[in-house]
Structures are given as structure tokens and as C-alpha cells.
Design an enzyme around this catalytic site. Sequence first.
Site, short mmCIF file in Angstrom:
data_model
loop_
_atom_site.label_atom_id
_atom_site.label_comp_id
_atom_site.label_asym_id
_atom_site.label_seq_id
_atom_site.Cartn_x
_atom_site.Cartn_y
_atom_site.Cartn_z
CE LYS A 119 -4.48 -1.53 1.30
NZ LYS A 119 -5.65 -1.40 2.14
CE LYS A 201 -5.48 -8.06 -2.01
NZ LYS A 201 -5.87 -7.88 -0.68
CE LYS A 204 -12.81 -4.64 0.35
NZ LYS A 204 -11.66 -4.10 1.08
P1 TYM Z 1 -10.13 -6.53 3.15
O1 TYM Z 1 -11.18 -5.50 3.33
O2 TYM Z 1 -9.00 -6.24 2.24
O3 TYM Z 1 -10.77 -7.89 2.67
C1 TYM Z 1 -11.88 -8.45 3.34
C2 TYM Z 1 -11.78 -9.96 3.37
O4 TYM Z 1 -11.75 -10.49 2.06
C3 TYM Z 1 -10.58 -11.29 1.88
N1 TYM Z 1 -10.10 -11.06 0.51
C4 TYM Z 1 -9.89 -12.03 -0.38
N2 TYM Z 1 -10.04 -13.37 -0.31
C5 TYM Z 1 -9.76 -14.07 -1.43
N3 TYM Z 1 -9.34 -13.51 -2.58
C6 TYM Z 1 -9.18 -12.17 -2.69
N4 TYM Z 1 -8.77 -11.63 -3.83
C7 TYM Z 1 -9.46 -11.37 -1.56
N5 TYM Z 1 -9.41 -10.03 -1.32
C8 TYM Z 1 -9.80 -9.87 -0.05
C9 TYM Z 1 -9.59 -10.77 2.91
O5 TYM Z 1 -8.63 -11.74 3.23
C10 TYM Z 1 -10.51 -10.46 4.06
O6 TYM Z 1 -10.81 -11.62 4.81
N6 TYM Z 1 -7.51 -6.01 7.31
C11 TYM Z 1 -8.69 -6.58 6.76
C12 TYM Z 1 -9.96 -6.10 7.42
C13 TYM Z 1 -10.00 -6.29 8.91
C14 TYM Z 1 -10.18 -7.53 9.58
C15 TYM Z 1 -10.18 -7.19 10.97
C16 TYM Z 1 -10.34 -8.84 9.16
C17 TYM Z 1 -9.89 -5.31 9.86
N7 TYM Z 1 -10.01 -5.85 11.09
C18 TYM Z 1 -10.32 -8.18 11.94
C19 TYM Z 1 -10.50 -9.83 10.14
C20 TYM Z 1 -10.49 -9.50 11.51
C21 TYM Z 1 -8.77 -6.19 5.29
O7 TYM Z 1 -8.24 -5.21 4.86
O8 TYM Z 1 -9.57 -6.98 4.57
#
Ligand code: TYM
Length: 337
Positions: A119, A201, A204
Site C-alpha cells: 500500500k 489478487k 476491490k
Molecule cells: P479486506 O477489506 O482487504 O478484505 C476483506 C476480506 O476479504 C478477503 N479477501 C480475499 N479473499 C480471497 N481472494 C481475494 N482476492 C481477496 N481479497 C480480499 C480478505 O482476506 C478479508 O478476509 N484487514 C482486513 C480487514 C479487517 C479484519 C479485521 C479482518 C480489519 N479488522 C479483523 C478480520 C479481523 C482487510 O483489509 O480486509
Amino acid sequence: MESQQTQEKKIIFSGIQPSGHLTLGNYIGALKNWLKLQYEYRCCFAVVDLHSLTVRQDPKELRRRCMEFLVQYLACGIDPKENLIFFQSHVHTHTELAWILNCYTYMGELGRMTQFKDKSAKHADNINAGLFDYPVLMAADILLYQTDLVPVGGDQKQHLELTRDIAIRFNNLYGETFKVPEPYIPEVGARIMSLQEPTKKMSKSDENPNAYIALLDSPDVIMKKIKRAVTDSDNEIKYAEGKDGINNLLSIYSSLTGEKISDVEAKFAGKGYGQFKTEVAEVVIESLKPIQERYKDLMNNQDYVKEVYTTSAEKALSISSKTLRKVYKKVGFVPKA
Ligand code: TYM
């Protein structure tokens, strides 16, 4: 009054940042497992709005997106009678515990996080302290609820390991305070790839909308995006090294239908990429259709949605305050009279 059974259930915490559009990657990597586990565990699912500020956001746009994300959790089938669904910023204990945990996390540990490196390369003009500190807030999210299990995609594994390290470090210093959580990562679909650059990957916030499928994309758009997905020139539908585009489509198909990758390969043996892509798109369209229908209904029922996130946040505050009080006591703060 909570039933005996609810109290005995183990705890899940997970969250998604409201940046860009909720994608098929988020659905397959995380949400699908939330749905699978939601009755077996006591679950807290947050829209982690505080995390999304680490990248510049337009306030009006962010407010709209936060709401859309929460409604999509509900539309996917997360049951608010059994689980808590709330906005992270509505529960102030998250930022309070994050401050404390900051004092037990090392700069070196945060500097090694690959998401921080990626990032900061992407947003070189805005490498703010929040971006660096992001995993500590995530650790606070999880540890506040004495979480047993964190269902996430593969990209969050490193953050989960750091969360565990922080919990163990704190427990070693002050005695048993936090449950040390386990990650829960799907075997197939832990990393859904970009449709345009299948070595990266699916994200979003990708600038190219053809790179991802949004959960709210219309059937036509889904068909077009999958038909345009980058593959290779072999014309063999087989999961193999170097065939990232096909591997990705096979993972999507397998994950959504529940069929093993080897069975999907057998089903499409001798068929062309064109037909395979059409059938993958059809499976995606069918999987998202009920979600899109429920989404429309829920967006017209804002009172209900508000009731869900307000009551959930109240309960989340009550649960998480217990952990925070324990932590304040352990570190030596004078208790409130
Ligand atoms: P974030 O918002 O990037 O993504 C949300 C969830 O989706 C999963 N994910 C994916 N899985 C498979 N293939 C992909 N291309 C893909 N892109 C995203 C991520 O692994 C995630 O599970 N830091 C976290 C958000 C967060 C969080 C937490 C998660 C904040 N606090 C506490 C769990 C527990 C994040 O940025 O996810």
C-alpha cells in the site's frame, strides 16, 4: 437473556474495509465462510470503517459505501438474530485498545507487513501513520472479543500472525488476558485473482473494473467481465503452474459449486475456453442473484437495517468493554470510581 447454548459458543470476529466495491474475492475468501460458520459460533462482523481512512476517502462517498457494505453482509445471508453486524467506528473500545496494543508492538514488526509495503508503494504520496499502524487496530478488533477464530482470505494471514504475537506477548507480561485466535482460511479460493492480471489478487479498489466482479454487478456485466478474463493460449482447462487465469476461473467455479477442482477439470475436458468462461459466468450470476434481490429489498428497509447495526453495536460495546477493563487494570490504570 442469552441462552446457555449461546454463551458456550466459541467466538468469531471478522471485518471488511469499505473501500471500492465488495467483490467476488471478498465473498469467496471471507463471506462464504462467515455464512458457513454463523450458527456454530457467536460471530461479530464489522464494516471496518476506521481502517479505510488509511487511504483518502471522500466523506459522502464513504458514508454511502459503509451502508452498502453492511447491507450486503445482510443480503449475503448473515443472520442478525444470531450474530452482531456493526460499524467499527460505533464501538469506541476498538480505538482505545489499539492505543494500548501500540505500546506492545514493535516498529520492525509493522515494517515487515507485506500489505503495508504494497500500500505504501501504491499510495506513495500518503504514507500516513495509520497505514503503518493498521494491523494493530486489526489486532484490537479481534482481541477485544476474546475471539477463537478469524475467517479471512490468505492475504490476512500475516496480520493474524502478528495479532497472535501481540496477544502472547501481552499475556506473558501480565498473565492470561487475551484468547490467542486462530485463522480460518479456505482451502480453495483463499486468493481469488484479478481477471485482468491473474498474478495479482482481485482487489476491490482496482482502478480497472474489469479486474473484479462486484457482488452487485448485473448479469450482463458479469458475463462480459468473465469473457474478457485474461487466460493463456493452451486451450487446456487444467489447474497447472503458469496457467494463472484458468486456475483462477477453476477456483471460482469450484468454490461456488462445491465441486472439486479435479471434477471440474474432468467436466470440461476437451471443451474450449469460450464455453468454460460462459459456464463460470453462469455459476457466478446464479450465486449472486439471490444476494442482489435481497439487497434491493433491504435498501428499501432502512429502519430495519438501522435497528440491526444499533443493537449490534450496543452489544459489541458491552462485550468488548469487559476486555478493555481487564486490560486497563492489568497495565496499572486507576479504576473509575
Ligand atoms: P479486506 O477489506 O482487504 O478484505 C476483506 C476480506 O476479504 C478477503 N479477501 C480475499 N479473499 C480471497 N481472494 C481475494 N482476492 C481477496 N481479497 C480480499 C480478505 O482476506 C478479508 O478476509 N484487514 C482486513 C480487514 C479487517 C479484519 C479485521 C479482518 C480489519 N479488522 C479483523 C478480520 C479481523 C482487510 O483489509 O480486509
